[in-house]
Design a protein around this motif. Structure first.
Motif, PDB file in Angstrom:
ATOM      1  N   PRO A 114      -1.781  -0.412  -7.870  1.00 15.42           N
ATOM      2  CA  PRO A 114      -1.133   0.292  -6.821  1.00 15.42           C
ATOM      3  C   PRO A 114      -1.836   1.523  -6.123  1.00 15.42           C
ATOM      4  O   PRO A 114      -2.560   2.023  -6.820  1.00 15.42           O
ATOM      5  N   VAL A 115      -1.365   1.871  -5.287  1.00 16.05           N
ATOM      6  CA  VAL A 115      -1.713   3.174  -4.606  1.00 16.05           C
ATOM      7  C   VAL A 115      -1.194   4.166  -5.410  1.00 16.05           C
ATOM      8  O   VAL A 115       0.139   4.326  -5.501  1.00 16.05           O
ATOM      9  N   SER A 116      -1.919   5.170  -5.833  1.00 12.85           N
ATOM     10  CA  SER A 116      -1.378   6.495  -6.625  1.00 12.85           C
ATOM     11  C   SER A 116      -1.591   7.596  -5.918  1.00 12.85           C
ATOM     12  O   SER A 116      -2.854   7.879  -5.101  1.00 12.85           O
ATOM     13  N   VAL A 117      -0.837   8.639  -6.104  1.00 11.98           N
ATOM     14  CA  VAL A 117      -0.684   9.847  -5.414  1.00 11.98           C
ATOM     15  C   VAL A 117      -1.498  10.695  -6.523  1.00 11.98           C
ATOM     16  O   VAL A 117      -1.295  10.923  -7.703  1.00 11.98           O
ATOM     17  N   PRO A 118      -2.330  11.603  -5.912  1.00 12.57           N
ATOM     18  CA  PRO A 118      -3.261  12.410  -7.072  1.00 12.57           C
ATOM     19  C   PRO A 118      -2.227  13.440  -7.749  1.00 12.57           C
ATOM     20  O   PRO A 118      -1.474  13.985  -7.083  1.00 12.57           O
ATOM     21  N   ARG A 119      -2.349  13.738  -9.132  1.00 11.50           N
ATOM     22  CA  ARG A 119      -1.566  14.710  -9.667  1.00 11.50           C
ATOM     23  C   ARG A 119      -2.076  16.129  -9.895  1.00 11.50           C
ATOM     24  O   ARG A 119      -3.402  16.032  -9.934  1.00 11.50           O
ATOM     25  N   LYS A 120      -1.241  17.078  -9.698  1.00 10.28           N
ATOM     26  CA  LYS A 120      -1.506  18.150  -9.851  1.00 10.28           C
ATOM     27  C   LYS A 120      -2.110  18.785 -11.351  1.00 10.28           C
ATOM     28  O   LYS A 120      -1.489  18.337 -12.227  1.00 10.28           O
TER      29      LYS A 120
ATOM     30  N   SER B 156       0.766  -1.196  -0.021  1.00 13.51           N
ATOM     31  CA  SER B 156      -0.041   0.151   0.052  1.00 13.51           C
ATOM     32  C   SER B 156       0.743   1.400   0.130  1.00 13.51           C
ATOM     33  O   SER B 156       0.432   2.405  -0.110  1.00 13.51           O
ATOM     34  N   THR B 157       2.255   1.260  -0.164  1.00 10.03           N
ATOM     35  CA  THR B 157       2.955   2.297  -0.333  1.00 10.03           C
ATOM     36  C   THR B 157       2.856   2.708  -1.628  1.00 10.03           C
ATOM     37  O   THR B 157       2.961   1.909  -2.681  1.00 10.03           O
ATOM     38  N   PRO B 158       2.701   3.957  -1.903  1.00 10.32           N
ATOM     39  CA  PRO B 158       2.730   4.354  -3.396  1.00 10.32           C
ATOM     40  C   PRO B 158       3.926   4.008  -3.894  1.00 10.32           C
ATOM     41  O   PRO B 158       4.981   4.097  -3.714  1.00 10.32           O
ATOM     42  N   ALA B 159       3.488   3.624  -5.264  1.00 13.14           N
ATOM     43  CA  ALA B 159       4.514   2.817  -6.296  1.00 13.14           C
ATOM     44  C   ALA B 159       5.627   3.862  -6.353  1.00 13.14           C
ATOM     45  O   ALA B 159       7.047   3.250  -6.230  1.00 13.14           O
ATOM     46  N   GLY B 160       5.598   5.215  -6.460  1.00 12.45           N
ATOM     47  CA  GLY B 160       6.832   5.918  -6.457  1.00 12.45           C
ATOM     48  C   GLY B 160       7.628   6.149  -5.447  1.00 12.45           C
ATOM     49  O   GLY B 160       8.867   6.269  -5.705  1.00 12.45           O
ATOM     50  N   ARG B 161       7.509   5.760  -4.277  1.00 10.00           N
ATOM     51  CA  ARG B 161       8.113   5.731  -3.078  1.00 10.00           C
ATOM     52  C   ARG B 161       8.673   4.370  -2.671  1.00 10.00           C
ATOM     53  O   ARG B 161       9.376   4.386  -1.548  1.00 10.00           O
TER      54      ARG B 161
ATOM     55  N   ARG C  55      12.350  -1.048  -2.815  1.00  9.14           N
ATOM     56  CA  ARG C  55      11.725  -2.343  -2.150  1.00  9.14           C
ATOM     57  C   ARG C  55      11.152  -3.174  -3.225  1.00  9.14           C
ATOM     58  O   ARG C  55      11.401  -4.634  -3.054  1.00  9.14           O
ATOM     59  N   LEU C  56      10.238  -2.673  -4.160  1.00 15.61           N
ATOM     60  CA  LEU C  56       9.641  -3.382  -4.946  1.00 15.61           C
ATOM     61  C   LEU C  56      11.092  -4.171  -5.964  1.00 15.61           C
ATOM     62  O   LEU C  56      11.008  -5.466  -6.352  1.00 15.61           O
ATOM     63  N   GLN C  57      12.097  -3.634  -6.128  1.00 10.18           N
ATOM     64  CA  GLN C  57      13.262  -4.092  -6.899  1.00 10.18           C
ATOM     65  C   GLN C  57      13.973  -5.150  -6.139  1.00 10.18           C
ATOM     66  O   GLN C  57      14.031  -6.396  -6.651  1.00 10.18           O
ATOM     67  N   ALA C  58      13.859  -5.198  -4.876  1.00  5.41           N
ATOM     68  CA  ALA C  58      14.508  -6.197  -4.035  1.00  5.41           C
ATOM     69  C   ALA C  58      13.473  -7.301  -4.109  1.00  5.41           C
ATOM     70  O   ALA C  58      13.950  -8.391  -4.129  1.00  5.41           O
ATOM     71  N   ILE C  59      12.217  -7.163  -3.822  1.00  2.00           N
ATOM     72  CA  ILE C  59      11.336  -8.283  -3.920  1.00  2.00           C
ATOM     73  C   ILE C  59      11.456  -9.069  -5.430  1.00  2.00           C
ATOM     74  O   ILE C  59      11.223 -10.287  -5.361  1.00  2.00           O
ATOM     75  N   GLY C  60      11.274  -8.106  -6.486  1.00  2.16           N
ATOM     76  CA  GLY C  60      11.223  -8.901  -7.921  1.00  2.16           C
ATOM     77  C   GLY C  60      12.399  -9.474  -8.097  1.00  2.16           C
ATOM     78  O   GLY C  60      12.502 -10.664  -8.417  1.00  2.16           O
TER      79      GLY C  60
END
Length: 356
Positions: A223-229, A157-162, A166-171
């Motif tokens: 993935p959880v996304s952050v709203p963009r401006k 649930s961490t936004p993908a950009g941040r 971690r995702l790299q290590a998991i993959g």
DNA sequence: TATGCGTGGTT
DNA sequence: TAACCAAGCAT
């Protein structure tokens, strides 16, 4: 409760072997690949869809078949060959990186993630992709597709950009010893074809049985996304100066900012409000009486909406240094989409075109 | 870490 | 139709 099962590399590889798309930068299954071609395709594919890249990749490769050939090209040629693809800094970095490889590396790409990442325009994703696909390094390249796949499979649930580290290590932990390149590409392909942003095809997914988001019916939550401006609006006035042959005066954008190095119309700087008469006059190429072209051309960038008013004029003068006469009408190909749009807007149709 | 960088496809 | 997003990188 039973221990959650681990996504199975073999199952993904079997799916990929059967369903992978035949794309020009891919060779036969499991075959060693030319690092130059992998690198070129990965740079083009940054934030750009495969279907858009295919014809441009082939044209590029025809013109510059090797990294040494590309290193010998002039920067302007490379930029013009890139026109229309966007993110033009990629083209300048591509050329610079080719020169680094040709000189510092003797014409051969380095094979480690760290060395690859030292090349201009090669970041964490691209370095991992080249290392895995061309050099068989056991790692994965986390792009938007892979981030989405992993976020769903593990319900992250961490936004993908941040969480890309971690995702790299998991993959990478999931990657097999054999065929790590195919695995890395399979992950990307799974995201592109099956684990899509909206409407994922969980019914045909090889990892359905080990996907936490599927199990809990929450694929839409990851993935959880952050709203963009919303993009800011910028205004300018551009000058469309034509000669007797119907050619249009263009210049290279020298200021840092959008379209740097590309062919653009002379124009006022972009500003938050419409340019004042004084600002317009200051930017006017000398010579003709200017005619206002009705309407406003709107062009969207990721972070900006450009609204441009056009003034048209005719001249018999020669181009100044740094300016060129461009055919304007036909080959829109050396031009950014924005420039093409400005040329087309409210253009007086040629007799031949008007007759149709 | 947030922001600046193009363009086109999809829903 | 107006988001949303795509095989991200540099600063």
């Amino acid at each position: 409760m039973s221990a959650p099962s681990t996504p199975c590399a073999d199952r993904l590889l079997a799916w990929f072997k059967r369903h992978r798309r035949a794309l020009p930068w891919r060779g036969p299954w499991g075959r060693k690949r030319d690092p130059y071609r992998v690198w070129l395709s990965e740079i083009m594919l940054q934030q750009t869809q495969a279907a858009t890249v295919v014809p441009r990749y082939e044209a590029f490769l025809d013109r510059w078949p090797t990294v040494d050939a590309l290193a010998r090209a002039r920067e302007q040629e490379v930029l013009d060959a890139w026109a229309g693809l966007g993110y033009y800094r990629r083209a300048r970095n591509l050329h610079r990186a080719a020169q680094v490889v040709a000189t510092a590396w003797g014409g051969r790409f380095p094979g480690s993630v760290k060395e690859l990442e030292s090349l201009p325009g090669v970041g964490a994703y691209t370095a991992a992709a080249i290392a895995a696909l061309a050099f068989g390094v056991r790692t994965v390249a986390v792009d938007g597709n892979v981030a989405r796949v992993l976020a769903r499979v593990f319900a992250i649930s961490t936004p993908a950009g941040r969480s890309s580290r971690r995702l790299q290590a998991i993959g990478a932990d999931l990657a097999p010893e054999a065929l790590p390149g195919e695995f890395a590409e399979a992950l990307i392909e799974l995201g592109a074809l099956v684990c899509r942003p909206r409407g994922p095809r969980c019914d045909i997914c090889p990892w359905q049985s080990t996907c936490e988001a599927f199990r809990t019916g929450r694929t839409a939550d990851f993935p959880v996304s952050v709203p963009r401006k919303r993009p800011a609006v910028r205004y300018s006035v551009a000058f469309r100066l034509t000669n007797r042959r119907g050619e249009v005066l263009l210049r290279r954008q020298s200021d840092p900012g959008p379209f740097q190095g590309m062919l653009v119309l002379p124009a006022t700087p972009w500003a938050a409000t419409r340019p004042s008469p004084a600002a317009v006059q200051a930017a006017e190429p000398p010579g003709p009486a200017w005619r206002r072209v009705a309407g406003l051309v709107e062009h969207g960038l990721t972070h900006l909406t450009l609204r441009t008013e056009i003034r048209a004029g005719a001249t018999t003068r020669d181009p100044a240094p740094g300016e060129i006469w461009h055919p304007g009408r036909d080959d829109g190909r050396r031009l950014p989409a924005y420039t093409r749009k400005l040329l087309a807007h409210g253009a007086v149709p040629e007799p031949a075109a008007a007759a149709r």
